[in-house]
Design an enzyme around this catalytic site. Sequence first.
Site, mmCIF file in Angstrom:
data_model
loop_
_atom_site.group_PDB
_atom_site.id
_atom_site.type_symbol
_atom_site.label_atom_id
_atom_site.label_comp_id
_atom_site.label_asym_id
_atom_site.label_seq_id
_atom_site.Cartn_x
_atom_site.Cartn_y
_atom_site.Cartn_z
ATOM 1 N N ASP A 37 -7.507 -2.870 -1.614
ATOM 2 C CA ASP A 37 -6.272 -2.095 -1.660
ATOM 3 C C ASP A 37 -5.737 -1.848 -0.255
ATOM 4 O OD1 ASP A 37 -4.473 -0.425 -3.387
ATOM 5 O OD2 ASP A 37 -5.152 1.127 -2.005
ATOM 6 N N GLU A 42 -24.098 -12.389 2.062
ATOM 7 C CA GLU A 42 -25.538 -12.189 1.820
ATOM 8 C C GLU A 42 -25.884 -12.426 0.358
ATOM 9 O OE1 GLU A 42 -26.086 -8.100 2.805
ATOM 10 O OE2 GLU A 42 -25.635 -8.408 4.938
HETATM 11 C C1 GLC Z 1 -1.799 -0.058 -3.519
HETATM 12 C C2 GLC Z 1 -1.940 0.090 -5.014
HETATM 13 C C3 GLC Z 1 -1.037 1.202 -5.466
HETATM 14 C C4 GLC Z 1 -1.511 2.472 -4.799
HETATM 15 C C5 GLC Z 1 -1.547 2.330 -3.274
HETATM 16 C C6 GLC Z 1 -2.320 3.435 -2.637
HETATM 17 O O1 GLC Z 1 -0.543 -0.464 -3.142
HETATM 18 O O2 GLC Z 1 -1.664 -1.124 -5.655
HETATM 19 O O3 GLC Z 1 -1.028 1.337 -6.861
HETATM 20 O O4 GLC Z 1 -0.647 3.528 -5.139
HETATM 21 O O5 GLC Z 1 -2.168 1.134 -2.881
HETATM 22 O O6 GLC Z 1 -3.681 3.299 -2.901
#
Ligand code: GLC
Length: 540
Positions: free
Chosen positions: A207, A251
Amino acid sequence: MDHPWWRGAAVYQVYIRSFADGSGDGVGDIAGLRSRLGYLRDLGVDAVWINPWYVSPMADAGYDVADYRDIDPLFGTLAQAEAFIDEAHGHGLRVIVDIVPNHCSSRHPWFPAALAAGPGSAERARFFFRPGKGGRGEVPPNDWTSSFGGPAWTRITEADGTPGQWYLHLYAPEQPDFNWDNPEVRAEFHDILRFWLDRGADGFRIDAADRLAKDPALPDMASLADGAPRPERGQPGAHEIYRGWRRVVGEYPGDRVLVGEIWMDLQHRAAYHAPGELHTSFSLDLLFSLWNASELRGVIDAALESGAATGAPATWVLSNHDVTRVVTRYGRKDTRFVSYTITSDGSAGQADLILGTRRARAAALLTTALPGGVYVYQGDELGLWEVEDIPFEQLRDPVWERSGHTDKGRDGCRVPLPWSGSAPPFGFSPDQAPPWLPQPAAWRRLTAAAQRADPGSTLSLYRDALRIRRAEPGLGDGPMTWLASEPEVLAFTRPGGFACVVNLSGVATELTGHRGVLLASGPLDDGMLPPDTAAWLRTA
Ligand code: GLC
């Protein structure tokens, strides 16, 4: 050349809270997901990516993680998650878990510990705590804004009750950013990766992967020269972080994959594909492209060139849980994703859903035929549209509040799936529990059950396409060659006597030089390919 599975995989994105509810509380969960594994196997995908399922106060639908090593009770238990991974493997499906390293929840134990420990402490050094500016520290440390609206800083009250330092959150205030220069943060995430790798995870969707490293000076945006690198994303410090991650996944046996979520242009994104760093990242470029042949050709060529230079395959994305559903986007004049900024009728502009569906079906055949991997966001295989009339009081995305009610946020693409039956909850929940977001009554025509038996349905199209994609040796990873065509037609071949033709013009086009039509996104017109339609051809 080495061909690990992820180079050409069709990956289904499970937005878990809206996939299937097993417990009967109106929210999707692991029990529901396990009960629908047969559906995913029959759909013919190679892998699933599960949006965050960790313990979370749900300030941002689970992207605010309080415990990276356990499952939120809303979704089930760790034992259920482990069983799910094993069962998915039993069905031949790989599992990609979503890892959220840029920030945690303000209820993650480290954050209250940082508040309690005070300025200058080791606990605060895991985050970005800074004194404010102005005579009494009442002005935020810099001018950065949150992606969800408003300032990216929130001022805390110190233990003695006085107004204190500010902390950085590139998203909601409930999502404090980690300081990735801190060795404890790095070690903690290596350990979290191992925790899930030990449980059989085949990879990670990272993310906000471009935001971990920050310019340590935290300069004001307003002070930057035009074209200067952004201080909060794309910073070079990321390379060392991901080299560490790559060593950790290396790993483990099998081909475990690191896929970055990076909302930057391809040139900046490709920097993360350097040797020993991320295997690949989402190709989000189609979200920002017009439905027009020259633009799409440009995006495809750029992806192939970049892939040839870095070795990272494209991973095509038509939509996800953060953007307007593809059927609705492609039903608008401007098919690019903007934001959800609302107009007087609460929508982002009129959409012709019949046209949008036709184009989305053609786009499905385009993206599944292109070189590389492809992501299918749950519900796109059912042809679901963006739900633009969710009553304001039912909106749950933090964007709605943070934008001062000017941006509706992302709930319209997160509405629970319709599985069966003729009225909500359409088999989403047992016992008729109302789903956490309301489903349109018109989805009775789009349930998985209604579409399964209909060879002309979007579900059947996806199943046929994914079945052929698996059987054709030339699809997925590998080369493609453009064929000569009308300017508004995209036509290319893949090895093994396969061609894909997409008609983006306003008139039907001839399909020449083939020995049979393998699949088409809509009815042909006397052997001609109608506008906004795609066909897969056997050429040899
Ligand atoms: C990314 C995710 C989104 C979230 C953001 C903060 O863009 O896809 O849904 O709100 O990160 O974590």
